[in-house]
Design a protein around this motif. Structure first.
Motif, PDB file in Angstrom:
ATOM      1  N   GLY A 320     -31.923  47.564 -40.770  1.00 43.28           N
ATOM      2  CA  GLY A 320     -31.292  48.703 -40.661  1.00 43.28           C
ATOM      3  C   GLY A 320     -29.775  48.623 -40.128  1.00 43.28           C
ATOM      4  N   VAL A 321     -29.149  47.271 -40.133  1.00 46.27           N
ATOM      5  CA  VAL A 321     -27.738  47.400 -40.038  1.00 46.27           C
ATOM      6  C   VAL A 321     -26.974  47.947 -41.154  1.00 46.27           C
ATOM      7  N   PRO A 322     -27.473  47.888 -42.295  1.00 44.29           N
ATOM      8  CA  PRO A 322     -26.712  48.641 -43.538  1.00 44.29           C
ATOM      9  C   PRO A 322     -26.599  50.238 -43.366  1.00 44.29           C
ATOM     10  N   GLU A 323     -27.514  50.740 -42.445  1.00 45.80           N
ATOM     11  CA  GLU A 323     -27.271  52.074 -42.142  1.00 45.80           C
ATOM     12  C   GLU A 323     -26.258  52.441 -41.319  1.00 45.80           C
ATOM     13  N   LEU A 324     -25.811  51.495 -40.564  1.00 46.95           N
ATOM     14  CA  LEU A 324     -24.557  52.081 -39.456  1.00 46.95           C
ATOM     15  C   LEU A 324     -23.318  52.120 -40.107  1.00 46.95           C
ATOM     16  N   ASN A 325     -22.447  52.637 -39.529  1.00 44.09           N
ATOM     17  CA  ASN A 325     -21.242  53.120 -39.951  1.00 44.09           C
ATOM     18  C   ASN A 325     -20.407  51.735 -40.407  1.00 44.09           C
TER      19      ASN A 325
END
Lengths: 384, 309
Positions: A320-325
């Motif tokens: 999920g890191v890629p979904e962060l700002n």
């Protein structure tokens, strides 16, 4: 000056994790006992609700709140001005935030360096959250913990309620109060953390992973949930908000499990065992083996199993890191990669976490930075 | 009694949460008075250890004392009269004094029992207590260590004096780089030539003074660093954090919303300011980490800092 993010660890294994990740899938990591039901398939009637289920409910609630708040953005602005009406001395507020930064730098140097990778506003917010978490942790775990009664924790919770309503008690509460007025942070994770402190006052053994999971949620998963609103979700992200929060939760749990596995010896010297008793028994181990502190083959097998599970949580979090700002991805990746390396260090120490401290050297830490930067640039990619 | 009636009046006019407060204080006051009297007459009363302990803990927890402050807790003792407060302070200080003595005697017993059971206590008290050295990189000082320090110190001084006074002239060592004389050395680093004609006494005095002063500075800085290390990081050793309610002013201005629709031509009344209830007017509230001691690790010996200092 390069910096890396690291979870703050207090002596008794409570971690104050301040980064979150967002995965795509909502698949629950495989557990040993199969009483669990994957949350995707809906709520199957289960006579005894597992900790995972209960925690996932909190995640769903958080996600729902965020969606609700997105819809009420206009109203939010009005609310904000109401809240900050009573506290308009900006000098004092800035001083409060600076003090939070100093405390963070003092107690968590690597973590502090990592916060320098964030935008200034986010940095201050993270410091304020960190200081509140640390103060709460020190109530039950600090030098004056012997004077703390459950009543004191109730009062601390009352102060938390007040500060969320815009009536902070002291200047450090005021910094957090300002943070929660600027970012859509919910109160539930904070309350759950206090609940975890209450639990820690009573408990020193965990019978199964279910109990341990709940504890890890209370002390570390909550921090992941607290920081998602601060890190922010990328506008172009197509992942569901629940999955974002779920990854944050997974990262918190992964970090706490890593802390526990690293500090087995230290905790044992304080008479505490943060490993599930039933799993110890399954590998033919008991508390006595832990207190004795000798590395046997049984211990090695047990540790291998535990490390495997911790890695599964990290994998979950990575999704999920890629979904962060975009601005928040680098520090979060750095922290994740760095903390994973602690598990490697435990393996390199031949699973001797009784006497040796699993330590990631400075060189390795620095080397993780460019790797983290590279991964942060990748955005929503499938090839991780 | 006049004070008691005042309690009841107070309890009638305030919110429902108050009556327990007043009840508690009547209760506490009675208990305290009786105990204070008993303490004054019988100094050994505190040695019925179990009953006093349970009494005091009951006093503390029963009376609802809680070490963490909250917005309404500072008013805990506000309903007491001045004389009562003074009596309370005196009795509590007396209690602390006696309990410290109890701790001392209990420690003696503990020592004896440990010796009997053969339990080795790691912290053995030495003649001179162990304390860290103010000079960086040096190990902590103890009585045995001190002797080593003296010996090292004297031998170094003796060595330097012998070297400077006997060895150097005997071997006709020339100061400076590459075997040059002092005058040549000054010339080679392009300093003004008058430096080479400095009187030796003046030169040695200056050199010695510079050395001593820098050494003292180093020691002092290290001392400050160590003291800083011991102080609470949240309040920076002050024991207090700024009160967020009154923003350190100590008073809250009560603002009343004025409607401008009706009665718009009524003059505005001046704002009333009252003492901030959070901090009782001092502008600062307790630091919950160090409990107003200012130390990172608070103990019962650390004095609690007064907010009005």
């Amino acid at each position: 000056m390069a910096g890396v993010l690291l979870w703050v660890v207090s002596p008794k294994g409570n971690a104050t994790a301040l980064l979150s990740l967002i995965p795509r899938s909502v698949n629950k990591p495989k557990k040993r006992s199969f009483k669990r039901v994957s949350a995707i398939s809906g709520a199957v009637a289960n006579p005894v609700r597992s900790s995972e289920q209960r925690v996932y409910d909190v995640v769903l609630k958080q996600a729902a709140l965020v969606k609700e708040q997105r819809g009420r953005k206009a109203l939010d602005l009005e609310k904000r001005s109401e809240k900050t009406d009573g506290f308009t001395d900006w000098d004092l507020l800035n001083e409060a935030y600076d003090r939070c930064g100093e405390v963070c730098a003092e107690y968590a140097k690597t973590f502090y360096l990592g916060t320098l990778l964030m935008t200034p506003e986010r940095r201050r917010a993270v410091w304020a959250i960190y200081v509140w978490c640390r103060r709460t942790d020190e109530l039950v775990d600090g030098p004056n913990a012997s004077h703390i009664t459950p009543r004191a924790l109730d009062r601390w919770e009352k102060r938390l309620d007040d500060l969320f309503e815009g009536r902070p008690y002291d200047m450090l509460d005021a910094a957090l109060s300002d943070t929660v007025s600027k970012y859509p942070v919910d109160i539930q994770p904070f309350k759950d953390m206090i609940e975890g402190m209450r639990l820690d006052l009573k408990k020193s053994r965990y019978m199964n992973f279910d109990e341990l999971y709940l504890y890890c949620y209370y002390v570390a998963g909550t921090v992941g949930l607290m920081s998602v609103p601060v890190m922010g979700i990328a506008p172009e992200s197509k992942a569901s908000v629940e999955s974002v929060y779920n990854s944050a939760l997974a990262l918190g749990i992964a970090n706490q499990l890593t802390n526990i596995l690293r500090d087995v010896g230290e905790d044992a010297r304080r008479g505490r065992v943060y490993l599930p008793q039933d799993e110890l028994a399954r590998f033919g181990l008991s508390d006595d083996d832990i207190f004795r502190g000798q590395v046997t083959d049984r211990w090695r097998n047990f540790m291998k199993d535990q490390i495997k599970r911790a890695r599964m949580f990290f994998d979950e979090a990575e999704k999920g890191v890629p979904e962060l700002n975009p601005a928040s991805r680098w520090p979060v990746w750095a922290s994740l990669l760095l903390y994973r390396q602690i598990l490697d260090a435990i393996e390199e120490n031949d699973y001797n976490n009784f006497n040796k401290r699993a330590y990631v050297g400075k060189v390795k830490k620095f080397a993780s930075l460019p790797v983290a930067y590279g991964r942060a640039l990748m955005g929503t990619s499938k090839f991780i | 009694m006049v004070c008691l009636s005042r309690f009841f009046v107070v309890s009638c006019t305030v919110k429902p949460s108050a009556p327990p407060l007043s009840r508690r204080f009547v209760h506490t006051k009675r208990k305290l008075n009786s105990r204070w009297q008993s303490m004054a007459t019988d100094p050994d009363s505190s040695f019925s250890a179990p009953s006093v302990d349970s009494d005091s803990t009951a006093d503390k927890t029963g009376a609802g004392f809680c070490i963490i402050e909250g917005p309404e807790t500072v008013q805990d003792f506000a309903t007491m009269e001045l004389q009562e407060i003074e009596d309370n302070i005196r009795s509590r200080r007396n209690k602390i004094f006696l309990q410290m003595e109890e701790v001392r005697r209990l420690r003696i017993q503990q020592r004896i029992k440990c010796a009997e059971l053969g339990i080795y206590k790691e912290e053995q008290e030495s003649d001179l207590p162990n304390f860290p050295s103010f000079i960086p990189f040096l190990p902590p000082l103890t009585s045995s260590n001190l002797k080593v320090y003296y010996v090292t110190c004297y031998s170094l001084i003796a060595g330097i004096i012998i070297f400077g006074g006997l060895l150097a002239p005997t071997l006709e060592l020339k100061l400076g780089l590459g075997g040059t004389s002092y005058a040549d050395f000054i010339g080679s680093v392009h300093l003004p030539m008058q430096l080479s004609q400095v009187d030796p006494i003046v030169a040695s005095f200056s050199g010695g003074a510079v050395g001593v002063i820098s050494a003292l500075m180093v020691v002092e800085i290290n001392n400050v660093k160590q003291q800083e290390h011991k102080r609470c990081k949240y309040c920076l050793g002050t024991g207090y954090l700024a009160c967020a309610r009154c923003l350190t002013t100590g008073s809250i201005v009560l603002t009343e919303p004025v409607s401008t629709v009706n009665g718009g031509d009524r003059p505005l009344s001046p704002p009333i300011s009252e003492r901030c209830s959070n901090c009782s007017g001092s502008g600062k509230v307790m630091c919950p980490t160090c409990l107003c001691t200012g130390m990172a690790m608070a103990s019962e010996h650390d004095p609690r800092i007064d907010p009005f200092d």
